[in-house]
Design a protein around this motif. Structure first.
Motif, PDB file in Angstrom:
ATOM      1  N   ASN A 561      -2.070  -7.374  19.899  1.00 33.85           N
ATOM      2  CA  ASN A 561      -1.655  -5.735  19.475  1.00 33.85           C
ATOM      3  C   ASN A 561      -0.419  -5.476  19.393  1.00 33.85           C
ATOM      4  OD1 ASN A 561      -0.947  -6.205  22.047  1.00 33.85           O
ATOM      5  ND2 ASN A 561      -2.196  -4.493  22.935  1.00 33.85           N
ATOM      6  N   ARG A 562       0.375  -6.637  18.748  1.00 36.27           N
ATOM      7  CA  ARG A 562       1.845  -6.296  18.405  1.00 36.27           C
ATOM      8  C   ARG A 562       2.079  -5.061  17.534  1.00 36.27           C
ATOM      9  NH1 ARG A 562       6.924  -8.440  20.452  1.00 36.27           N
ATOM     10  NH2 ARG A 562       8.531  -7.933  18.723  1.00 36.27           N
ATOM     11  N   PHE A 563       2.992  -4.263  18.273  1.00 37.21           N
ATOM     12  CA  PHE A 563       3.526  -2.944  17.414  1.00 37.21           C
ATOM     13  C   PHE A 563       4.452  -3.352  16.150  1.00 37.21           C
ATOM     14  CE2 PHE A 563       6.093   1.020  17.217  1.00 37.21           C
ATOM     15  CZ  PHE A 563       5.005   1.890  17.044  1.00 37.21           C
ATOM     16  N   THR A 564       4.121  -3.158  14.951  1.00 36.77           N
ATOM     17  CA  THR A 564       4.542  -3.322  13.683  1.00 36.77           C
ATOM     18  C   THR A 564       5.423  -2.174  13.081  1.00 36.77           C
ATOM     19  OG1 THR A 564       2.655  -2.643  12.381  1.00 36.77           O
ATOM     20  CG2 THR A 564       2.689  -5.013  13.098  1.00 36.77           C
ATOM     21  N   LEU A 565       6.258  -2.604  12.028  1.00 38.49           N
ATOM     22  CA  LEU A 565       6.736  -1.364  11.414  1.00 38.49           C
ATOM     23  C   LEU A 565       6.052  -0.336  10.866  1.00 38.49           C
ATOM     24  CD1 LEU A 565       9.864  -0.471  10.698  1.00 38.49           C
ATOM     25  CD2 LEU A 565       9.462  -1.928   8.656  1.00 38.49           C
ATOM     26  N   GLY A 566       4.757  -0.736  10.523  1.00 41.00           N
ATOM     27  CA  GLY A 566       3.696  -0.015   9.613  1.00 41.00           C
ATOM     28  C   GLY A 566       2.825   0.831  11.061  1.00 41.00           C
ATOM     29  N   ASP A 567       3.116   0.480  11.965  1.00 38.22           N
ATOM     30  CA  ASP A 567       2.333   1.150  13.157  1.00 38.22           C
ATOM     31  C   ASP A 567       3.370   2.298  13.420  1.00 38.22           C
ATOM     32  OD1 ASP A 567       0.015  -0.360  13.178  1.00 38.22           O
ATOM     33  OD2 ASP A 567       0.791  -1.738  14.673  1.00 38.22           O
ATOM     34  N   ALA A 568       4.572   2.010  13.444  1.00 38.70           N
ATOM     35  CA  ALA A 568       5.668   3.036  13.908  1.00 38.70           C
ATOM     36  C   ALA A 568       5.597   4.289  12.945  1.00 38.70           C
ATOM     37  CB  ALA A 568       7.126   2.389  13.857  1.00 38.70           C
ATOM     38  N   PHE A 569       5.264   3.937  11.726  1.00 33.05           N
ATOM     39  CA  PHE A 569       5.297   5.032  10.743  1.00 33.05           C
ATOM     40  C   PHE A 569       3.972   5.672  10.875  1.00 33.05           C
ATOM     41  CE2 PHE A 569       8.563   2.763   8.440  1.00 33.05           C
ATOM     42  CZ  PHE A 569       9.491   3.950   7.882  1.00 33.05           C
ATOM     43  N   LYS A 570       3.052   4.980  11.143  1.00 31.62           N
ATOM     44  CA  LYS A 570       1.597   5.705  11.068  1.00 31.62           C
ATOM     45  C   LYS A 570       1.583   6.586  12.313  1.00 31.62           C
ATOM     46  CE  LYS A 570      -3.468   4.576  10.977  1.00 31.62           C
ATOM     47  NZ  LYS A 570      -4.391   3.455  10.547  1.00 31.62           N
ATOM     48  N   ARG A 571       2.211   5.983  13.503  1.00 35.98           N
ATOM     49  CA  ARG A 571       1.981   6.879  14.870  1.00 35.98           C
ATOM     50  C   ARG A 571       2.993   8.213  14.571  1.00 35.98           C
ATOM     51  NH1 ARG A 571       3.850   4.063  20.124  1.00 35.98           N
ATOM     52  NH2 ARG A 571       1.932   2.735  19.524  1.00 35.98           N
ATOM     53  N   ALA A 572       4.029   7.878  13.600  1.00 39.57           N
ATOM     54  CA  ALA A 572       4.894   9.050  13.531  1.00 39.57           C
ATOM     55  C   ALA A 572       4.244  10.176  12.234  1.00 39.57           C
ATOM     56  CB  ALA A 572       6.430   8.594  13.035  1.00 39.57           C
ATOM     57  N   GLY A 573       3.285   9.980  11.817  1.00 38.85           N
ATOM     58  CA  GLY A 573       2.570  10.818  10.924  1.00 38.85           C
ATOM     59  C   GLY A 573       2.551  10.315   9.416  1.00 38.85           C
ATOM     60  N   TRP A 574       3.025   9.125   8.878  1.00 43.06           N
ATOM     61  CA  TRP A 574       2.906   8.687   7.729  1.00 43.06           C
ATOM     62  C   TRP A 574       1.360   8.121   7.266  1.00 43.06           C
ATOM     63  CZ3 TRP A 574       7.389   9.101   9.692  1.00 43.06           C
ATOM     64  CH2 TRP A 574       8.794   9.221   8.898  1.00 43.06           C
ATOM     65  N   ARG A 575       1.084   8.073   6.059  1.00 43.25           N
ATOM     66  CA  ARG A 575      -0.088   7.471   5.803  1.00 43.25           C
ATOM     67  C   ARG A 575       0.451   5.876   5.317  1.00 43.25           C
ATOM     68  NH1 ARG A 575      -5.087   7.125   3.043  1.00 43.25           N
ATOM     69  NH2 ARG A 575      -5.232   6.042   1.195  1.00 43.25           N
ATOM     70  N   ILE A 576       0.016   4.870   5.873  1.00 46.01           N
ATOM     71  CA  ILE A 576       0.098   3.648   5.449  1.00 46.01           C
ATOM     72  C   ILE A 576      -0.514   2.900   4.541  1.00 46.01           C
ATOM     73  CG2 ILE A 576       1.749   3.682   7.596  1.00 46.01           C
ATOM     74  CD1 ILE A 576      -0.261   1.655   8.702  1.00 46.01           C
ATOM     75  N   VAL A 577      -0.079   2.188   3.624  1.00 41.94           N
ATOM     76  CA  VAL A 577      -0.914   1.181   2.566  1.00 41.94           C
ATOM     77  C   VAL A 577      -0.084   0.312   2.568  1.00 41.94           C
ATOM     78  CG1 VAL A 577      -1.686   3.451   1.510  1.00 41.94           C
ATOM     79  CG2 VAL A 577       0.077   2.288   0.522  1.00 41.94           C
ATOM     80  N   ASP A 578      -0.973  -0.996   1.972  1.00 37.20           N
ATOM     81  CA  ASP A 578      -0.430  -2.328   1.377  1.00 37.20           C
ATOM     82  C   ASP A 578      -0.906  -2.351   0.148  1.00 37.20           C
ATOM     83  OD1 ASP A 578       0.991  -4.384   1.931  1.00 37.20           O
ATOM     84  OD2 ASP A 578      -0.788  -5.622   2.577  1.00 37.20           O
ATOM     85  N   ASP A 579      -0.034  -2.863  -0.627  1.00 42.61           N
ATOM     86  CA  ASP A 579      -0.318  -3.205  -1.960  1.00 42.61           C
ATOM     87  C   ASP A 579      -0.108  -4.634  -2.454  1.00 42.61           C
ATOM     88  OD1 ASP A 579      -0.770  -3.208  -4.806  1.00 42.61           O
ATOM     89  OD2 ASP A 579       0.540  -1.498  -5.328  1.00 42.61           O
ATOM     90  N   ILE A 580      -1.188  -5.411  -2.536  1.00 40.19           N
ATOM     91  CA  ILE A 580      -0.885  -7.092  -2.556  1.00 40.19           C
ATOM     92  C   ILE A 580      -1.894  -7.371  -3.808  1.00 40.19           C
ATOM     93  CG2 ILE A 580      -1.105  -9.252  -1.355  1.00 40.19           C
ATOM     94  CD1 ILE A 580      -2.147  -7.510   0.957  1.00 40.19           C
ATOM     95  N   PRO A 581      -1.084  -7.446  -4.870  1.00 41.20           N
ATOM     96  CA  PRO A 581      -1.674  -7.548  -6.449  1.00 41.20           C
ATOM     97  C   PRO A 581      -2.090  -9.011  -6.525  1.00 41.20           C
ATOM     98  CG  PRO A 581       0.776  -7.738  -6.542  1.00 41.20           C
ATOM     99  CD  PRO A 581       0.481  -7.082  -5.451  1.00 41.20           C
ATOM    100  N   SER A 582      -1.747  -9.949  -5.710  1.00 44.60           N
ATOM    101  CA  SER A 582      -2.150 -11.224  -5.647  1.00 44.60           C
ATOM    102  C   SER A 582      -3.559 -11.473  -5.045  1.00 44.60           C
ATOM    103  CB  SER A 582      -1.289 -12.345  -5.018  1.00 44.60           C
ATOM    104  OG  SER A 582      -1.213 -11.956  -3.670  1.00 44.60           O
ATOM    105  N   ASP A 583      -3.888 -10.627  -4.306  1.00 38.56           N
ATOM    106  CA  ASP A 583      -5.235 -10.732  -3.530  1.00 38.56           C
ATOM    107  C   ASP A 583      -6.589 -10.327  -4.149  1.00 38.56           C
ATOM    108  OD1 ASP A 583      -3.849 -11.795  -1.437  1.00 38.56           O
ATOM    109  OD2 ASP A 583      -4.753 -10.280   0.158  1.00 38.56           O
ATOM    110  N   ASP A 584      -7.740 -11.123  -4.200  1.00 36.87           N
ATOM    111  CA  ASP A 584      -8.881 -10.889  -4.894  1.00 36.87           C
ATOM    112  C   ASP A 584      -9.923 -10.775  -3.878  1.00 36.87           C
ATOM    113  OD1 ASP A 584      -9.238 -13.388  -4.323  1.00 36.87           O
ATOM    114  OD2 ASP A 584      -9.160 -14.242  -6.358  1.00 36.87           O
ATOM    115  N   ARG A 585      -9.812 -10.514  -2.522  1.00 36.64           N
ATOM    116  CA  ARG A 585     -11.024 -10.375  -1.772  1.00 36.64           C
ATOM    117  C   ARG A 585     -10.515  -9.461  -0.570  1.00 36.64           C
ATOM    118  NH1 ARG A 585     -10.656 -16.809  -0.816  1.00 36.64           N
ATOM    119  NH2 ARG A 585     -10.236 -16.395  -3.093  1.00 36.64           N
ATOM    120  N   PRO A 586     -11.456  -9.230   0.259  1.00 34.15           N
ATOM    121  CA  PRO A 586     -11.072  -8.156   1.279  1.00 34.15           C
ATOM    122  C   PRO A 586     -10.058  -9.130   2.293  1.00 34.15           C
ATOM    123  CG  PRO A 586     -13.294  -8.100   0.775  1.00 34.15           C
ATOM    124  CD  PRO A 586     -12.875  -9.218   0.333  1.00 34.15           C
ATOM    125  N   TRP A 587      -9.327  -8.206   2.953  1.00 33.97           N
ATOM    126  CA  TRP A 587      -8.378  -8.837   3.874  1.00 33.97           C
ATOM    127  C   TRP A 587      -8.524  -8.267   5.223  1.00 33.97           C
ATOM    128  CZ3 TRP A 587      -2.593  -7.214   4.610  1.00 33.97           C
ATOM    129  CH2 TRP A 587      -2.075  -7.970   5.455  1.00 33.97           C
TER     130      TRP A 587
END
Length: 786
Positions: A561-587
């Motif tokens: 449950n390591r705290f990530t940079l994305g977690d910090a933004f999400k906890r502070a009120g940001w919407r967080i998304v990931d854009d991985i154009p190489s992936d073709d399946r659920p992650w």
């Protein structure tokens, strides 16, 4: 045709001269087109096969002579060897098609020449006929290996037909009978070579090529089928076709020559397995000019042990030596791909990922052929050293007097070299490298097992894990933050390479372009935990603030449950998304560990254009899709997005053009646009062009769509592979922050980064794992623990 006949003076140096010519050809290919290790291995193996076959034939029958037609056949064999070397090299790098086809065409033409020479000089012989046929079969095999990725793996059937026939003869004695001469057999063989050469040239539509190959295969099947049927009908009578003109050689002498050849080959295998280096940049002829103490000890034990104990020794040492060879090959592969040795605890996990990435990069058929080749090499690496040790120990014990003197002499040489510290090319001549590597591997296993427990404990200690929202990222309030990983964007792109001036010019122009749009930038260096690939290790290192340099650590991190940079933004009120154009399946990790609100990949961004080698879509489309799907929305939360661009992903053979943003649409327009294929001939130039494109796409996006509240962090995930970077380079990658608000740069002023998009060569260098805490601290985050 048929050569080597009777009235000409013997030339016993024929096989040696052939080997010299073949090595010179490989050297010339290396100097002109850059023949790689795969080509050299295939070329030298082919040379050994050709020359040993010729030597065996000449020794077996003293009446045989190497006549003028024989020299032509030997020249044909040398050209076929060049084709095989280029075909093997084509699986790891682009090769010049014109050169490969040219060598094949000349070899095919000489098939007619040596026949005419043999007939006009009256030198037709059984050995000449046999060697000529084997050269034909070998050239067809080499061409079929090259053509298979183009037309389909079934083409390998053409190349394998002759060898399948020989293999059947080992199992079925009646298939070893001499066949009658038939002109149709020659016609079929010539047809195979011509059709395969045309297919290799890649000048006709694929449908026509496949049709021609299918016809050629049908002709081959008919020819072999007729021969098999002829042999089957005469299997009981023992009837055979007459020889083309020479008397049988004494079998005892032939068997002795074969035995000597096998013993020499076994010694070479054992010696090479013991002293071969495990780093690709150390591979060279001088690396094998060493005396292995381990080999001397094994032979000495074989001389003093009784027969049963000697056999037990051989069956213990042989498989261990085979395993060591496999580990050396894996080390060479991992140093080549990732600039580090193979990790025997963790790196087995890369097998499925590597195959999947290879298929995405070069196509399923070509990738499957590469995997099959790797499997064959691994099996050979395990089996051949074992067989070699068995033979060497058996022969040594059978010739105790000679073996004892040889071991004593080599032992004295080893001791003297060890005492004076004699070296060759920086390596000691008195070698114990095999034992040292074995000890290193054992320690690596121990360290790997211990590292897992230590890392699992370390990732739970996080000074920001429990920081409340009110104390996180307060100095970025209201800003959209994009973290862009520019694939393979390493220090080599901007410093010390033939293409770095082009990239530097792009960075300078981009700095001016951003400034004109009201944006500033500052740049520094990070040290990546990976090299040449496995980008997810870099992504997770930056996000988690922990050093993730192998798959075991990555898997451990994903289960925490390591705290990530994305977690910090999400906890502070940001919407967080990931854009991985190489992936073709659920992650699954994107939700369970990173906690992204949305994950975009090639399946849900509406792209309808072509792929570009590994890249599923151009970077320009990736940016525009995120703009449409997230940033262009009104009345939304501020956005934090990780974007993993892929246009600069290896193999850098197809690079899209940068077009007007209004023309991008759903990507269909790319089907009609030209593609930059520079990397097909020069990987370095292709890489440079891909980095230029990816940077230009980013600069253009910010110029056209960037708002005053936008902050972009752009960095490389790792240095490019050694085919571009070379050896001896570090793991540093550039990182830049781009923003419109001057206060952003006031917060990072203590970092000492250079102004603009190009880092200073003397600027600070941090481990990538240090960035998260520095970034959080600079922008108003306060830890709850010291």
């Amino acid at each position: 045709m048929r050569e080597y006949g009777g009235t000409l003076r013997a030339v016993p140096t024929g096989p040696v001269s052939g080997l010299v010519g073949q090595v010179l050809l490989l050297t010339a290919l290396t100097a002109t087109v850059g023949l790689g290790p795969a080509g050299w291995v295939a070329g030298l193996a082919s040379a050994a096969l050709v020359d040993v076959t010729l030597a065996h034939g000449l020794i077996r029958d003293p009446t045989e002579r190497l006549g003028p037609a024989g020299w032509v056949t030997l020249a044909r064999a040398t050209l076929a060897l060049g084709v095989a070397a280029l075909a093997a090299d084509s699986f790891v790098r682009p090769v010049p098609v014109a050169l490969l086809v040219g060598l094949a065409v000349v070899a095919l033409a000489l098939d007619y020449v040596d026949g005419e020479v043999a007939r006009r000089t009256g030198t037709v012989s059984e050995l000449g006929a046999r060697l000529d046929g084997e050269v034909d079969a070998f050239l067809i095999l080499a061409l079929s290996v090259y053509v298979a990725p183009i037309a389909g793996a079934w083409v390998l059937t053409i190349g394998a037909a002759r060898y399948a026939f020989l293999a059947a003869g080992w199992a079925l004695p009646w298939m070893r009978a001499r066949l009658p001469l038939r002109d149709w057999r020659k016609t079929v063989a010539a047809t195979q070579g011509i059709v395969l050469a045309v297919a290799a040239a890649d000048v006709l539509p694929l449908v026509l090529v496949q049709a021609a190959l299918a016809v050629a295969l049908a002709m081959l099947a008919e020819s072999f089928g007729r021969d098999v049927f002829w042999l089957w009908r005469r299997r009981r009578s023992g009837a055979t076709a007459p020889a083309p003109g020479s008397q049988p050689a004494p079998r005892r002498r032939g068997r002795r020559a074969i035995g000597i050849a096998f013993t020499v080959a076994a010694v070479v295998v054992v010696w090479g397995a013991l002293v071969a280096p495990n780093r690709p940049n150390d591979i060279g002829f001088d690396a094998f000019a060493r005396v292995p103490l381990e080999g001397l000890i094994v032979i000495a034990l074989a001389l003093v042990l009784p027969r049963n104990a000697r056999r037990v020794l051989a069956w213990i040492v042989g498989p261990l030596l085979g395993a060591l060879v496999v580990l050396k090959l894996l080390d060479v592969g991992f140093f080549t791909a990732f600039d580090r040795p193979f990790n025997p605890v963790e790196d087995w996990r890369y097998t499925s990922i590597g195959i999947e990435t290879l298929r995405a990069s070069i196509g399923r058929t070509r990738a499957d052929l590469v995997v099959a080749g790797v499997v064959v090499v691994v099996i050979a690496a395990l089996v051949l050293p074992t067989l070699a040790v068995l033979r060497v120990t058996r022969v040594a014990s059978g010739h105790r007097s000679i073996s004892t003197r040889a071991i004593a002499a080599l032992g004295v040489v080893w001791a003297l070299c060890w005492l004076v510290g004699a070296q060759l090319a920086g390596e000691p001549i008195a070698s114990t490298s095999a034992a040292e590597l074995a000890v290193h591997e054992v320690r690596a296993v121990e360290a790997g097992l211990q590292d897992g427990a230590r890392y699992a404990a370390a990732i739970h200690h996080d000074r920001y894990a429990h920081t409340p929202a009110s104390r996180l990222l307060t100095r970025l309030s209201g800003k959209d933050v994009l973290v862009v990983f520019d694939e393979s964007y390493g220090k080599v792109a901007v410093q010390g390479s033939s293409f770095s001036p082009q990239v530097d010019a792009t960075l300078a122009a981009g700095t001016r372009q951003l400034r004109a749009a009201g944006f500033s930038s500052a740049s520094g260096w990070l040290t990546s935990p990976t090299f040449g690939g496995t980008s997810w290790l870099a992504h997770s290192t930056l996000q988690s603030g922990s050093w993730v340099d192998n798959q075991g650590r990555y898997d451990e991190l994903m289960a925490s449950n390591r705290f990530t940079l994305g977690d910090a933004f999400k906890r502070a009120g940001w919407r967080i998304v990931d854009d991985i154009p190489s992936d073709d399946r659920p992650w699954s990790d994107g939700k369970s560990f990173y906690h992204f609100d949305k994950i975009y990949n090639r399946l849900n961004v509406g792209y309808h254009g072509p792929t570009y080698a590994y890249a599923s879509m151009p970077d320009q489309y990736t940016y525009l899709a995120l703009q449409r799907l997230e940033l262009a929305k009104r009345h939304r939360k501020p956005l934090f997005a990780e974007i993993d661009t892929v246009s600069s992903h290896e193999p850098w053979t197809r690079i899209p053009p940068l077009i007007s943003w209004s023309e991008v649409g759903d990507g269909s327009i790319y089907k009609t646009l030209p593609v930059d294929t520079t990397g097909s001939n020069d990987a370095g130039e292709g890489y440079g062009h891909s980095i230029v494109y990816s940077l230009q796409a980013l600069f253009s996006y910010i110029e056209n769509y960037g708002r005053k509240n936008l902050v972009v962090v752009v960095l490389g995930d790792h240095q490019p592979a050694h085919v571009v970077s070379g050896y001896g380079v570090d793991h540093d990658v550039p990182i830049s922050i781009i923003a419109h608000d001057p206060s952003v740069f006031r917060q990072i002023a203590p970092w000492g980064w250079a102004s603009g998009m190009r880092p200073s060569s003397h600027g600070p260098v941090w481990r990538m794992s240090a960035f998260r805490n520095r970034f959080l601290g600079a922008f108003g985050s306060r830890p709850t623990t010291p």
